[in-house]
Structures are given as structure tokens and as C-alpha cells.
Write an enzyme that holds these catalytic residues in place. Structure first.
Site, PDB file in Angstrom:
ATOM      1  CE  LYS A   1      -4.391  -1.913   1.371  1.00 34.21           C
ATOM      2  NZ  LYS A   1      -5.395  -2.154   2.415  1.00 34.21           N
TER       3      LYS A   1
ATOM      4  NE  ARG B   1      -7.618  -8.389   0.880  1.00 38.61           N
ATOM      5  CZ  ARG B   1      -7.243  -7.617  -0.136  1.00 38.61           C
ATOM      6  NH1 ARG B   1      -6.227  -6.779  -0.006  1.00 38.61           N
ATOM      7  NH2 ARG B   1      -7.907  -7.660  -1.289  1.00 38.61           N
TER       8      ARG B   1
HETATM    9  N1  HH2 Z   1      -7.498  -3.832   1.100  1.00 37.41           N
HETATM   10  C1  HH2 Z   1      -7.885  -3.847  -0.192  1.00 37.41           C
HETATM   11  C2  HH2 Z   1      -8.988  -4.599  -0.587  1.00 37.41           C
HETATM   12  N2  HH2 Z   1      -9.672  -5.365   0.284  1.00 37.41           N
HETATM   13  N3  HH2 Z   1      -9.957  -6.168   2.494  1.00 37.41           N
HETATM   14  C3  HH2 Z   1      -9.594  -6.180   3.781  1.00 37.41           C
HETATM   15  N4  HH2 Z   1     -10.257  -6.939   4.659  1.00 37.41           N
HETATM   16  N5  HH2 Z   1      -8.539  -5.427   4.225  1.00 37.41           N
HETATM   17  C4  HH2 Z   1      -7.811  -4.638   3.400  1.00 37.41           C
HETATM   18  O1  HH2 Z   1      -6.869  -3.956   3.870  1.00 37.41           O
HETATM   19  C5  HH2 Z   1      -8.182  -4.602   2.009  1.00 37.41           C
HETATM   20  C6  HH2 Z   1      -9.288  -5.392   1.590  1.00 37.41           C
HETATM   21  C7  HH2 Z   1      -7.127  -3.044  -1.197  1.00 37.41           C
HETATM   22  O2  HH2 Z   1      -6.060  -3.770  -1.729  1.00 37.41           O
HETATM   23  P1  HH2 Z   1      -6.088  -4.577  -3.134  1.00 37.41           P
HETATM   24  O3  HH2 Z   1      -7.125  -5.639  -3.116  1.00 37.41           O
HETATM   25  O4  HH2 Z   1      -4.723  -5.073  -3.402  1.00 37.41           O
HETATM   26  O5  HH2 Z   1      -6.404  -3.489  -4.224  1.00 37.41           O
HETATM   27  P2  HH2 Z   1      -7.732  -3.041  -4.977  1.00 37.41           P
HETATM   28  O6  HH2 Z   1      -8.735  -2.632  -3.974  1.00 37.41           O
HETATM   29  O7  HH2 Z   1      -7.276  -1.892  -5.858  1.00 37.41           O
HETATM   30  O8  HH2 Z   1      -8.234  -4.211  -5.774  1.00 37.41           O
END
Ligand code: HH2
Length: 287
Positions: free
Chosen positions: A233, A267
Site C-alpha cells: 500500500k 492479507r
Molecule cells: N485492502 C484492499 C482490498 N480489500 N480487504 C480487507 N479486509 N482489508 C484490506 O486492507 C483490504 C481489503 C485493497 O487492496 P487490493 O485488493 O490489493 O487493491 P484493490 O482494492 O485496488 O483491488
């Protein structure tokens, strides 16, 4: 409730008749974004067979849970129609469930998508809105017995980074998560189904993220297992002045810190590396 001595507050996680042994070891949730626009891996796994291959690779690398999402929640991301989100994730959930026994989590705020993913074999609902965006979501979780991640977010993805403001970020997040967990219990979800998440990067400045991590024990003391999602992040990028492709060491530092502070689940994108990090922390805790 099974507990262990070094982390007495971590209970096992009840996910549709299946128990994930969080009291025994830190669990690794591998991220699978079936999206064209996610912040770090957008487009890489948009193709269905590439997505399934990536899921199987993460299982091979030691992931305990595969978190499948069809909507990017990066700051400023636009909405995805429910039909489009279903079309992206359900066939991937089905294929991964058919190919492995790994626990599958569906990353969505929409009850319709969660229900279809659970029918296709998912056992966890990862809801970044903590059941607040879709009034039908609590019932889907309660009636299915699925595990649920209640994540903290201030505002909505489109605008959440414009001016996040707290009186005391740690106390405010703890109080809101505690209130949302209470609402989940009122809706018939049982405590053993619930995991809390501070929502790193969701309506938070770099300083807010660092303070939440520094005082993570305030959240683990709420009595539910805690998940931390900090992988790659932007607060890592701004701290180290590194682009998204070069944040693996920064992510590893956060994973090690979080696990040592009592986080039950991390995660992550870089499963192979982070499994090694948490196994090391587990060994130290158990010595
Ligand atoms: N962060 C993201 C998405 N889902 N769920 C939980 N429980 N906690 C988190 O910190 C979290 C999440 C964002 O990261 P990512 O899935 O890599 O990116 P994007 O939302 O752009 O798909």
C-alpha cells in the site's frame, strides 16, 4: 474457545461449519484481484484461467485463504455493476473450489455477489464496508454461517482519501469497529464468525496507518481476531520512497510487526515471502 498462551485473545474462526485454527498460527490470506484496475496487480489476473492459476500457485506457496475480488477499492475507483462483478468472480470461485480445499473468501460489499460466491464454494465474506453498504449483507452472512471480515473505512472509496479526520484514530477506529461488531451480533451473526480489520489505507493518512499499526493491541483487545491488509500500500511507498513493484520488504516489515502484535491474519500479494515471515514469527512466539 481455543486459545494459546502467547496470544490468549485469538480464537479459532468459524466459517460455514469449517474451523480455521487462528489460535494455532498466523494465517495468510492471498489476494486475487479479478479486476482490470487494482492498484498493484490490476489486469494481471483479469483473464479467468490466469486467475485460477494464480490462486493455485498461492495455495502451493502456503496461503490458508484465497481472497477473490471483482471490484477495485483503490482510492478514486469507480463502481462496478453487480452483474459485471458476479461475472468476474463466480466462475473463478467455482474453479478454485473445485481444484483445491483452500478456504475461499469473497471480497465484496454486495449481498448478491456474496450469496452467489458462497453458493459457488466460498466460506468467508470480506466486506470492506463492515456490512454497512448493503442492508441485505448481514442476513447473507447470518444465514450461511460464513466467516466475516468487518473492515474499518471512513467515507467511500471514491472520496475516502480527500481529507480523513479523526479525534484519536486508534480510539475512533476501535469504537467504530466495536459498534459494527455489535450490530453484526444483533443481526444473528455469532462472535466466532467475526474478524476485525483496521482498514489500512481506507480513509487514512500515512500517519493514521502508522498509528493504527503501532497500537494494534488496542484492536486485538476488542476480543475478535484481527486481520491486517497493508500489502504494497501507498504508505509503504511514501515511507520508503518506492514504487508499487518494490514494496515487498516494506510489506514484510508490516506483516512481521502485525503478527508480533497479535494479528491473526495478514492479507498479502507476495504469499511465498510472507508465509516465511509469519512462520518465523510463529516460531518465536511458540519458543
Ligand atoms: N485492502 C484492499 C482490498 N480489500 N480487504 C480487507 N479486509 N482489508 C484490506 O486492507 C483490504 C481489503 C485493497 O487492496 P487490493 O485488493 O490489493 O487493491 P484493490 O482494492 O485496488 O483491488
Amino acid at each position: 474457545m481455543k486459545t494459546n498462551l502467547s496470544s490468549p485473545l485469538v480464537a479459532d474462526w468459524l466459517c460455514r461449519g469449517r474451523t480455521l485454527p487462528l489460535s494455532q498460527r498466523v494465517h495468510v490470506m492471498g489476494i486475487l484481484n479479478v479486476t482490470p484496475d487494482s492498484f498493484s496487480d490490476g489486469g494481471s489476473f483479469f483473464d479467468r484461467s490466469a486467475a485460477v492459476d494464480r490462486a493455485l500457485q498461492m495455495v502451493e506457496e502456503g496461503a490458508d485463504i484465497i481472497d477473490i475480488g471483482g471490484e477495485s477499492t483503490r482510492p478514486g475507483a469507480g463502481d462496478v455493476a453487480p452483474a459485471e462483478e458476479l461475472e468476474r468472480v463466480v466462475p473463478v470461485v467455482e474453479a478454485v473450489a473445485a481444484a483445491t480445499g483452500v478456504a475461499i473468501s469473497i471480497d465484496t460489499t454486495k449481498a448478491l455477489v456474496a450469496k452467489a460466491a458462497l453458493d459457488a464454494g466460498a466460506v468467508i465474506v470480506n466486506d470492506i464496508s463492515a456490512l454497512r453498504f448493503d442492508p441485505a449483507m448481514a442476513e447473507v452472512v447470518a444465514s450461511s454461517g460464513a466467516g466475516v471480515v468487518l473492515m474499518h473505512m471512513q467515507g467511500r472509496p471514491r472520496t475516502m482519501q480527500s481529507n480523513p479526520t479523526y479525534t484519536d484514530v486508534v480510539e475512533d477506529v476501535a469504537a467504530e469497529l466495536s459498534g459494527w461488531a455489535g450490530r453484526a451480533l444483533d443481526a444473528g451473526i455469532v462472535g466466532e464468525q467475526i474478524v476485525l480489520d483496521p482498514g489500512i489505507g481506507f480513509g487514512k493518512t500515512r500517519e493514521h496507518n502508522l498509528l493504527l499499526l503501532k497500537s494494534l493491541d488496542r484492536l486485538t483487545r476488542l476480543g475478535y481476531p484481527v486481520l491486517v491488509g497493508a500489502s504494497r500500500k501507498s504508505f509503504i511507498g511514501t515511507t520508503l520512497d518506492l514504487p508499487v513493484g518494490e514494496r515487498v520488504e516494506g510489506s514484510a516489515a508490516v506483516v512481521a510487526w502485525a503478527a508480533a502484535q497479535g494479528a491473526a491474519i495478514v492479507r498479502v500479494h507476495d504469499v511465498r515471502h510472507m508465509v516465511r515471515v509469519v512462520r518465523m514469527i510463529d516460531a518465536i512466539r511458540k519458543a
